[in-house]
Write a protein that holds these residues in place. Sequence first.
Motif, PDB file in Angstrom:
ATOM      1  N   VAL A  39      67.346  63.098  42.730  1.00  0.00           N
ATOM      2  CA  VAL A  39      66.568  63.812  43.743  1.00  0.00           C
ATOM      3  C   VAL A  39      66.194  65.203  43.227  1.00  0.00           C
ATOM      4  N   ASP A  40      67.160  65.847  42.606  1.00  0.00           N
ATOM      5  CA  ASP A  40      66.913  67.217  42.171  1.00  0.00           C
ATOM      6  C   ASP A  40      65.950  67.314  40.999  1.00  0.00           C
ATOM      7  N   GLU A  60      67.900  66.333  50.187  1.00  0.00           N
ATOM      8  CA  GLU A  60      66.471  66.357  49.944  1.00  0.00           C
ATOM      9  C   GLU A  60      66.142  67.266  48.773  1.00  0.00           C
ATOM     10  N   SER A  61      64.993  66.998  48.242  1.00  0.00           N
ATOM     11  CA  SER A  61      64.535  67.817  47.127  1.00  0.00           C
ATOM     12  C   SER A  61      63.757  68.996  47.687  1.00  0.00           C
ATOM     13  N   ASP A  62      64.006  70.158  47.163  1.00  0.00           N
ATOM     14  CA  ASP A  62      63.133  71.271  47.510  1.00  0.00           C
ATOM     15  C   ASP A  62      62.904  72.132  46.279  1.00  0.00           C
ATOM     16  N   ILE A  63      61.840  72.890  46.320  1.00  0.00           N
ATOM     17  CA  ILE A  63      61.412  73.653  45.147  1.00  0.00           C
ATOM     18  C   ILE A  63      62.527  74.565  44.659  1.00  0.00           C
ATOM     19  N   GLU A  64      63.192  75.187  45.609  1.00  0.00           N
ATOM     20  CA  GLU A  64      64.188  76.187  45.244  1.00  0.00           C
ATOM     21  C   GLU A  64      65.371  75.593  44.496  1.00  0.00           C
ATOM     22  N   SER A  65      65.904  74.499  45.015  1.00  0.00           N
ATOM     23  CA  SER A  65      67.111  73.977  44.387  1.00  0.00           C
ATOM     24  C   SER A  65      66.800  72.876  43.379  1.00  0.00           C
ATOM     25  N   SER A  66      65.531  72.621  43.148  1.00  0.00           N
ATOM     26  CA  SER A  66      65.187  71.613  42.155  1.00  0.00           C
ATOM     27  C   SER A  66      65.682  72.030  40.779  1.00  0.00           C
ATOM     28  N   LEU A  67      65.956  71.022  39.964  1.00  0.00           N
ATOM     29  CA  LEU A  67      66.339  71.321  38.586  1.00  0.00           C
ATOM     30  C   LEU A  67      65.131  71.816  37.795  1.00  0.00           C
TER      31      LEU A  67
END
Lengths: 371, 597
Positions: free
Chosen positions: B100-101, B141-148
């Motif tokens: 997800v990330d 969930e995926s979000d811009i901030e915590s995305s890899l």
Amino acid sequence: MGKIREFDFEYFIGPAHPGVTGNMSYHIWAEGDTILKIEPNLGYLHRGFEKLVEQRHWIKNFPLILRICVPEPDVNEVLLAMAVEELNEIDVPERAQYIRIIVLELARLAAYLFYFGGVAGAIGLYTIPQWTIGDRDYILDLFEELTGGRVYHIYQTIGGVRRDTPEGFEERVLKVLDYLEERLKDYDKLFFEHPLFLKRTKGIGIVDKDTALRFSVTGPNLRAAGVNYDVRKQEPYLIYDRFDFDVPDIYRDGDVYSRAMQRRLEFAESIRIIRQAIDKMPGGAVNIKIRNPFEYRVRAGSTYVKLESSKGEYGFYVVSDGGVLPYRLHVRGPSFSHGLQLVRHIAEGTNIADISMILFSLDVCPPDAER
Amino acid sequence: MQKGRCVMGMNLKFFDALKFLVRKPHTVRVPYEKKEPAKRYRGIHVNDWEKCIGCGNCAKICTCQAIEMVEIPTLTPKMGATNLRPQVDYGRCSFCGQCVDVCPTGSLKLSTEYEIISSDINDFKFIPNLNRDSGPGTGWESDIESSLLDFKRVEMPERDPKERKKDFDWVLKGFSEEEAVFEAVRCLGCALCVQGCPTGMYIPEYINAIFNKDYEKSVEWMFINNPLPEVCGTICTHRCEDACVYHNRGQAVQIRYLKGFAAGKVDDYEKVVGISKKKADKKVALIGAGPASLSCAFYLRREGVDAVIYEAQKVAGGMLKLGIPRYRLPDSILSKEIDFIKKQGVEIKFGIRVGVDVTFEQLLKMYDAVFIGTGYHVGSRMGIPGDEGEGVFDAATLLRDVNLGKEVKIGKKVLVIGGGDVAMDATRTALRLGAEEVILSYRRRYVDMPASDEEKHEAEAEGVKFMTQTLPVEIVRDKNGRITKVKYVETEMVHEEGARRPKPVPKMDNVMEWEIDTVIMAIGQKPDWSFLPDEWKNKIKFDRRMNHIIVNDDMMTDVEGVFAGGDIVNPRADAISAIADGRKAALGIIKYLEIRK
Ligand SMILES: Cc1cc2nc3c(=O)[nH]c(=O)nc-3n(C[C@H](O)[C@H](O)[C@H](O)COP(=O)(O)OP(=O)(O)OC[C@H]3O[C@@H](n4cnc5c(N)ncnc54)[C@H](O)[C@@H]3O)c2cc1C
Ligand code: SF4
Ligand code: SF4
């Protein structure tokens, strides 16, 4: 010990025995009720972690490496992160540092609850494991909220933690801490002050100071033997030097009793640490961008990072050749010396009825010896 | 003493124990009650097929190798996507959520659903869709901030707009090595961008070489299908970036400028690419020295075919030289690459206009094949009152004259009409020619402008005033014939049934004016077919409006041995499409010549 004779009893306890703390077995030779010889038998859990690590990108090792230890997986994650951060000279955001402390200490509390239940169960005080495992669930609930996982949290990452704390998390942690503090009184009454406990544990399974040092015993087992050494104090990692806590130094007999009581006192200290962390935790980012997980490289070099786990000193020796995969990762788990070497030394001559209790009191976690 | 205390503590007091009787058990509930999972619980996989682009990054990161990409034949992938979708195997998955990330689109998530109860083992290996979604805001969930992933690109440093608009020097400052490598690392290697590139450049490969600071290797990859890499690395329309996985939620990798950076690092292409020593004993004439012909000639020479370009002007490069202003594409870059093409043995005959100095039929007789790459060079006019005479320019002519170093006199208050990239170039060129005020009139809305966002922003930054939804209706001149005003009306966007996009309808009742002394029309260019004798205009197949020549997959026209490419074939009308056409034509010509042998 004496020579083993033909008519002596030979027992196998484990790998699936309630008196063993994981998939591991001991081979016991006894004369009547007295243990003549004990041999640990490993290999049931060997999954080749150290080799698997070498075949995975740095970041992909987080979901893998933590599986070394079920009761307290977080130490593995944090160590991997610490090693990478040290080699790449990463400044971890402040908020993430505090969250890490909270995670590590919550994990310690959960592990100690497991421990209390284990020792009590081995004595036959069955209410205690019911309670402690139930209470541990409150901590797992917190973990679930914070990390999305109950047992395996997979929450650490290079340069911080994967997500910020959810709304109202801090208050709920404090509530659980209040509850646990209240519960400690019940535990005291029903367990730590229970005559059966005192009778069964005092003077049993003694690890004296010299033996402890000789066998590289660490953690609460070492402190219970009278050596006041705690990595958090002696060589503070992360931001432990910012916290006010004590390393209890009251029980130093090195017996099962001292080891359990040591943990009982340290339990309260961990609560203290978490309260301070919540109090002082600043806002801000919780991680850094590594930009591309598949191309993330760690500067060539090696490091040994260590921390104080609930079981003792836990360390990773990490070597990088500058590539996208670790060159080598070696795990130094406390259970190797406690569960393999020390047990052989101290269990001989003890009563067979005590062996489970002794094993539990050392908090042996076979997977950290079997990587 | 000791003993007494123990006995005391032996049991909980009666009331202490009583409290447990009524307490709700925390772990086990009888009768069974489903535990309410935490909000970010990592449960069962959910994938939004609409958003998923089948990039496979989820499968690539999975430490448990639990994800396999499977083809869904019923899906028709859009640009920058495949019809693969992840399949997860719960015999392997560890529910870590790294898939997800890393998911660039955010289509994948782990929902708070956690129960799959089945006696069929196959139910634990499935292709996630939205079926088990627990709703937005729940699950991992995926979000811009915590995305890899880092959705922010390294911005290309530019000169200060106030300074740069005073001269024709290059606007870009270029990446430093550090910036380039820092940006190059973002490339995930999924190669969906390649779909966007008309010539299908080896993008992940050359970016990876940049990441490793091996610029020669990088250039080697580029030359496989693009002999003008630094030019493209400067002015390309970068369709690849639109197809980049990051583009779905953030900023695409700076593919274009990375290419320019690496190509700029290699001074001598010969060292990397070499000069072909092959000999084929065939010769091909190419009309026009634009990117289409240059690319075609280059790849012909690589196979030993003689290539002779006939160019009407005294310079090579076509619109790269005659259209694109120098502040966007410096001469040094263009001549470096054209010189290398010439070094391959490509001959360019300058100042020879086919149809005037040599006939089309002569070429057909003299050569084994002919390639037409004459481009779009005739500027259009609006045909409103007053548009004949002094002070009105068409953009193509104006830009050509400026680029050829001719003296071009414009006034202080300039109106540019149009909304495409050429219009942007006209506004900014007008500023550099000394205009004090430049107004851009476009009849549709800002969002409808065909010009790229970056061109729009750059023009605005330099002070061009955008007047969208306006339509000039008359150019007013004084008695000396000099322009004084332009009358205009506003337009209204009207959506007609069945129409693709709303139509601008002028509101004729309210005519307003601008004070203007120069008008530049940038409302499109047309091809000039005058070099073709009339009978050939019938032999060669054109589209309905005679805007484009129709060719087959080998870029051959309906007439054997006559090939065409670039703007006259390709409605995409940009340099990279012309380059792609040229290369394809070269392969087509080689195929054709071999068959004829
Ligand atoms: C102002 C402007 C800005 C642009 N900016 C960009 C941009 O930023 N990025 C991008 O990708 N594309 C841009 N383009 C488009 C791009 O330049 C063209 O798509 C591309 O150059 C087309 O190549 P071509 O080889 O088909 O034709 P051209 O480049 O037009 O070359 C045709 C050549 O043929 C010559 N010729 C014509 N007739 C004859 C004849 N009868 N005999 C001999 N020679 C003849 C012409 O003199 C010319 O040199 C721009 C175009 C313009 C006008
Ligand atoms: S990473 Fe995301 S977008 Fe790419 S294939 Fe997997 S689910 Fe689809
Ligand atoms: S959750 Fe983790 S283990 Fe499961 S499919 Fe995703 S990446 Fe693989």
